[in-house]
Design a protein around this motif. Structure first.
Motif, PDB file in Angstrom:
ATOM      1  N   ASP A  34      37.583  43.776  49.438  1.00 20.18           N
ATOM      2  CA  ASP A  34      38.156  42.803  48.737  1.00 20.18           C
ATOM      3  C   ASP A  34      38.443  41.533  49.968  1.00 20.18           C
ATOM      4  O   ASP A  34      38.883  41.848  50.968  1.00 20.18           O
ATOM      5  CB  ASP A  34      39.429  43.179  48.226  1.00 20.18           C
ATOM      6  N   GLN A  36      41.149  38.130  49.577  1.00 21.03           N
ATOM      7  CA  GLN A  36      41.678  37.246  49.155  1.00 21.03           C
ATOM      8  C   GLN A  36      41.962  35.953  49.700  1.00 21.03           C
ATOM      9  O   GLN A  36      42.339  36.006  50.969  1.00 21.03           O
ATOM     10  CB  GLN A  36      43.239  38.111  48.887  1.00 21.03           C
ATOM     11  N   ALA A  43      42.291  33.593  54.642  1.00 25.69           N
ATOM     12  CA  ALA A  43      42.073  34.513  53.610  1.00 25.69           C
ATOM     13  C   ALA A  43      42.418  35.950  54.352  1.00 25.69           C
ATOM     14  O   ALA A  43      42.620  35.948  55.722  1.00 25.69           O
ATOM     15  CB  ALA A  43      40.403  34.779  53.494  1.00 25.69           C
TER      16      ALA A  43
END
Length: 100
Positions: A34, A36, A43
């Protein structure tokens, strides 16, 4: 974050995971699970570390750099320090307010 920066971010995160996986004498492999987006230039990346663990990396974008995306794996101490830095930075910005 621009589409170009997002693409560069994804590619850089994949390179980080591949680099972790290719270390000599290391039997684990990593893949990006993932990403984000925290801001225009930061990030967080969650990587799966086989067989079962996960790890986190902090990525940040540096303007006018030959290597614009950089990363590190913050410890609890780093995170606590950044919380203190937030207040420190706010006070400095308040001191500078009437000087611009």
């Amino acid at each position: 974050m621009t589409k170009e920066h997002k693409q560069e971010l994804r590619e850089y995160a994949e390179r980080i995971a591949k680099g972790f996986s290719m270390r000599p004498n290391y039997s684990e492999s990593f893949h990006v699970e993932d990403i984000q987006i925290a801001s225009e230039s930061m990030a967080f990346v969650k990587m799966k570390k086989f067989p079962s663990e996960k790890c986190a990396a902090f990525l940040f974008f540096r303007v006018k750099s030959d290597k614009p995306w950089r990363w590190f794996c913050p410890t609890d101490s780093h995170i606590l320090g950044m919380r203190y830095f937030e207040e420190f930075k706010r006070r400095i910005e308040n001191e500078n307010y009437d000087k611009d």
